[in-house]
Design a protein around this motif. Structure first.
Motif, PDB file in Angstrom:
ATOM      1  N   ASP A  31      12.683 -45.995 100.155  1.00  0.00           N
ATOM      2  CA  ASP A  31      13.363 -44.721 100.374  1.00  0.00           C
ATOM      3  C   ASP A  31      13.083 -44.187 101.778  1.00  0.00           C
ATOM      4  O   ASP A  31      13.980 -43.675 102.455  1.00  0.00           O
ATOM      5  N   HIS A  32      11.836 -44.323 102.218  1.00  0.00           N
ATOM      6  CA  HIS A  32      11.459 -43.867 103.555  1.00  0.00           C
ATOM      7  C   HIS A  32      12.208 -44.673 104.617  1.00  0.00           C
ATOM      8  O   HIS A  32      12.718 -44.106 105.588  1.00  0.00           O
ATOM      9  N   LEU A  33      12.294 -45.993 104.441  1.00  0.00           N
ATOM     10  CA  LEU A  33      13.006 -46.838 105.392  1.00  0.00           C
ATOM     11  C   LEU A  33      14.503 -46.532 105.399  1.00  0.00           C
ATOM     12  O   LEU A  33      15.140 -46.522 106.457  1.00  0.00           O
ATOM     13  N   GLU A  34      15.083 -46.265 104.230  1.00  0.00           N
ATOM     14  CA  GLU A  34      16.501 -45.908 104.166  1.00  0.00           C
ATOM     15  C   GLU A  34      16.761 -44.618 104.937  1.00  0.00           C
ATOM     16  O   GLU A  34      17.768 -44.508 105.637  1.00  0.00           O
ATOM     17  N   THR A  35      15.869 -43.665 104.811  1.00  0.00           N
ATOM     18  CA  THR A  35      16.025 -42.401 105.534  1.00  0.00           C
ATOM     19  C   THR A  35      15.979 -42.640 107.035  1.00  0.00           C
ATOM     20  O   THR A  35      16.806 -42.101 107.780  1.00  0.00           O
ATOM     21  N   ARG A  40      18.933 -43.330 112.260  1.00  0.00           N
ATOM     22  CA  ARG A  40      19.273 -44.152 113.427  1.00  0.00           C
ATOM     23  C   ARG A  40      20.768 -44.424 113.495  1.00  0.00           C
ATOM     24  O   ARG A  40      21.369 -44.382 114.563  1.00  0.00           O
ATOM     25  N   PHE A  41      21.396 -44.714 112.360  1.00  0.00           N
ATOM     26  CA  PHE A  41      22.828 -44.973 112.354  1.00  0.00           C
ATOM     27  C   PHE A  41      23.608 -43.712 112.710  1.00  0.00           C
ATOM     28  O   PHE A  41      24.631 -43.792 113.395  1.00  0.00           O
ATOM     29  N   ASP A  42      23.129 -42.559 112.268  1.00  0.00           N
ATOM     30  CA  ASP A  42      23.795 -41.303 112.619  1.00  0.00           C
ATOM     31  C   ASP A  42      23.736 -41.064 114.121  1.00  0.00           C
ATOM     32  O   ASP A  42      24.728 -40.657 114.739  1.00  0.00           O
ATOM     33  N   ARG A  43      22.569 -41.319 114.725  1.00  0.00           N
ATOM     34  CA  ARG A  43      22.446 -41.152 116.173  1.00  0.00           C
ATOM     35  C   ARG A  43      23.325 -42.150 116.924  1.00  0.00           C
ATOM     36  O   ARG A  43      23.975 -41.807 117.904  1.00  0.00           O
ATOM     37  N   LEU A  44      23.354 -43.385 116.448  1.00  0.00           N
ATOM     38  CA  LEU A  44      24.191 -44.406 117.076  1.00  0.00           C
ATOM     39  C   LEU A  44      25.662 -44.039 116.952  1.00  0.00           C
ATOM     40  O   LEU A  44      26.437 -44.191 117.904  1.00  0.00           O
ATOM     41  N   ASP A  45      26.057 -43.538 115.797  1.00  0.00           N
ATOM     42  CA  ASP A  45      27.437 -43.131 115.584  1.00  0.00           C
ATOM     43  C   ASP A  45      27.829 -42.001 116.535  1.00  0.00           C
ATOM     44  O   ASP A  45      28.916 -42.001 117.109  1.00  0.00           O
TER      45      ASP A  45
END
Length: 76
Positions: A31-35, A40-45
């Motif tokens: 769960d921690h890794l998914e968060t 990271r994907f949000d920042r990349l997006d």
């Protein structure tokens, strides 16, 4: 007095408890890794959206520069 069956069931129960504790720790880590990955994907997006916006703006400027002169010549 305990029988062999009770000892065997006790060992199985002990193993199940140990495995469930390990599973809980692993689920917590996942769960921690998914968060972290979601962040990271949000920042990349967001960066990609900015990049595509900048590319679009530059492209629109180049096209406007290319076509403004022929249009002005045709109007005059």
């Amino acid at each position: 007095m305990t029988t062999n069956r009770e000892v065997y069931e006790g060992k199985i129960l002990e193993t199940l408890i140990k495995n469930s504790e390990r599973l809980a720790v692993i689920e917590n880590k996942v769960d921690h890794l998914e968060t972290k990955l979601d962040d990271r994907f949000d920042r990349l997006d967001a960066k990609l959206n900015w990049l595509f916006g900048a590319v679009f703006a530059v492209s629109a400027g180049i096209l406007a520069t290319l076509y403004v002169q022929p249009i002005l010549n045709a109007l005059s």
